[in-house]
Design a protein around this motif. Sequence first.
Motif, PDB file in Angstrom:
ATOM      1  N   VAL A  41      26.866  39.461 -66.701  1.00  0.00           N
ATOM      2  CA  VAL A  41      25.479  39.015 -66.696  1.00  0.00           C
ATOM      3  C   VAL A  41      24.847  39.375 -65.359  1.00  0.00           C
ATOM      4  O   VAL A  41      25.330  38.965 -64.305  1.00  0.00           O
ATOM      5  CB  VAL A  41      25.363  37.499 -66.939  1.00  0.00           C
ATOM      6  N   ILE A  42      23.773  40.141 -65.431  1.00  0.00           N
ATOM      7  CA  ILE A  42      22.976  40.428 -64.247  1.00  0.00           C
ATOM      8  C   ILE A  42      21.878  39.375 -64.233  1.00  0.00           C
ATOM      9  O   ILE A  42      21.009  39.353 -65.121  1.00  0.00           O
ATOM     10  CB  ILE A  42      22.407  41.854 -64.271  1.00  0.00           C
ATOM     11  N   GLU A  43      21.987  38.495 -63.274  1.00  0.00           N
ATOM     12  CA  GLU A  43      21.078  37.364 -63.206  1.00  0.00           C
ATOM     13  C   GLU A  43      19.743  37.810 -62.621  1.00  0.00           C
ATOM     14  O   GLU A  43      19.672  38.342 -61.519  1.00  0.00           O
ATOM     15  CB  GLU A  43      21.692  36.255 -62.352  1.00  0.00           C
ATOM     16  N   LYS A  44      18.689  37.603 -63.394  1.00  0.00           N
ATOM     17  CA  LYS A  44      17.341  37.913 -62.920  1.00  0.00           C
ATOM     18  C   LYS A  44      16.887  36.791 -62.006  1.00  0.00           C
ATOM     19  O   LYS A  44      17.216  35.630 -62.215  1.00  0.00           O
ATOM     20  CB  LYS A  44      16.379  38.043 -64.089  1.00  0.00           C
ATOM     21  N   ALA A  45      16.122  37.125 -61.024  1.00  0.00           N
ATOM     22  CA  ALA A  45      15.709  36.148 -60.022  1.00  0.00           C
ATOM     23  C   ALA A  45      14.586  35.241 -60.500  1.00  0.00           C
ATOM     24  O   ALA A  45      14.231  34.293 -59.813  1.00  0.00           O
ATOM     25  CB  ALA A  45      15.299  36.857 -58.740  1.00  0.00           C
ATOM     26  N   GLY A  46      13.997  35.482 -61.639  1.00  0.00           N
ATOM     27  CA  GLY A  46      12.930  34.642 -62.141  1.00  0.00           C
ATOM     28  C   GLY A  46      11.686  34.658 -61.273  1.00  0.00           C
ATOM     29  O   GLY A  46      11.105  33.626 -60.983  1.00  0.00           O
ATOM     30  N   ALA A  48      11.526  35.822 -58.049  1.00  0.00           N
ATOM     31  CA  ALA A  48      11.904  36.090 -56.656  1.00  0.00           C
ATOM     32  C   ALA A  48      12.451  37.512 -56.554  1.00  0.00           C
ATOM     33  O   ALA A  48      12.933  38.066 -57.537  1.00  0.00           O
ATOM     34  CB  ALA A  48      12.962  35.092 -56.198  1.00  0.00           C
ATOM     35  N   PRO A  49      12.400  38.116 -55.376  1.00  0.00           N
ATOM     36  CA  PRO A  49      12.939  39.472 -55.226  1.00  0.00           C
ATOM     37  C   PRO A  49      14.462  39.479 -55.412  1.00  0.00           C
ATOM     38  O   PRO A  49      15.147  38.572 -54.954  1.00  0.00           O
ATOM     39  CB  PRO A  49      12.582  39.851 -53.786  1.00  0.00           C
ATOM     40  N   ASP A  50      14.943  40.478 -56.139  1.00  0.00           N
ATOM     41  CA  ASP A  50      16.375  40.622 -56.340  1.00  0.00           C
ATOM     42  C   ASP A  50      17.035  41.161 -55.074  1.00  0.00           C
ATOM     43  O   ASP A  50      16.438  41.938 -54.334  1.00  0.00           O
ATOM     44  CB  ASP A  50      16.663  41.561 -57.517  1.00  0.00           C
ATOM     45  N   LYS A  51      18.305  40.754 -54.866  1.00  0.00           N
ATOM     46  CA  LYS A  51      19.040  41.180 -53.673  1.00  0.00           C
ATOM     47  C   LYS A  51      19.508  42.627 -53.776  1.00  0.00           C
ATOM     48  O   LYS A  51      19.682  43.293 -52.772  1.00  0.00           O
ATOM     49  CB  LYS A  51      20.246  40.259 -53.464  1.00  0.00           C
ATOM     50  N   ALA A  52      19.741  43.081 -54.996  1.00  0.00           N
ATOM     51  CA  ALA A  52      20.214  44.452 -55.204  1.00  0.00           C
ATOM     52  C   ALA A  52      19.398  45.076 -56.334  1.00  0.00           C
ATOM     53  O   ALA A  52      18.871  44.372 -57.191  1.00  0.00           O
ATOM     54  CB  ALA A  52      21.695  44.446 -55.567  1.00  0.00           C
ATOM     55  N   SER A  53      19.346  46.393 -56.342  1.00  0.00           N
ATOM     56  CA  SER A  53      18.603  47.081 -57.397  1.00  0.00           C
ATOM     57  C   SER A  53      19.353  46.954 -58.722  1.00  0.00           C
ATOM     58  O   SER A  53      20.560  46.712 -58.757  1.00  0.00           O
ATOM     59  CB  SER A  53      18.421  48.555 -57.034  1.00  0.00           C
ATOM     60  N   VAL A  54      18.623  47.155 -59.800  1.00  0.00           N
ATOM     61  CA  VAL A  54      19.229  47.120 -61.123  1.00  0.00           C
ATOM     62  C   VAL A  54      20.313  48.190 -61.222  1.00  0.00           C
ATOM     63  O   VAL A  54      21.388  47.953 -61.774  1.00  0.00           O
ATOM     64  CB  VAL A  54      18.158  47.303 -62.226  1.00  0.00           C
TER      65      VAL A  54
END
Length: 144
Positions: A41-46, A48-54
């Motif tokens: 599961v790649i957790e979406k930040a909802g 907020a900016p993600d820590k790493a790219s997709v």
Amino acid sequence: MSLTFDGTILVPAADPDDGERTAAALAPYLEPSSRVIVVNVIEKAGGAPDKASVEQREEYAREIFDRARGPLEERAGAVETAILFGTDVVETIFEAAVERNVDAVVFEPRDGNRFVELLTGDVARRLVKNASVPVIALPRNEEE
């Protein structure tokens, strides 16, 4: 009592070590008729900016799948993988389980102290507590 899996099971894996450990723990219980779906599961930040790219996260998921495949392909009839996206890991796992009509979600609990579990929401506890399909926690390998 001997436990075997001859249907479809979903195996969540958080990182390459977790995927490999869980696959090794699961392999002895598999039958040639078993269908194993390993998911990350790649957790979406909802918002907020993600820590790493997709792309980075998808590459990491492929590493998880590569390490989990070895022990599983020797025993299972079919091994599939899926990258899932969601804001809640446990909800996303159960949504995938229902969509794929799995017989059970199977995992190996990871080590973690109570403070870390409190901060992270303890995915293992929530998997059992919020189960919408049968959930099986594999015994930990004492040699680790």
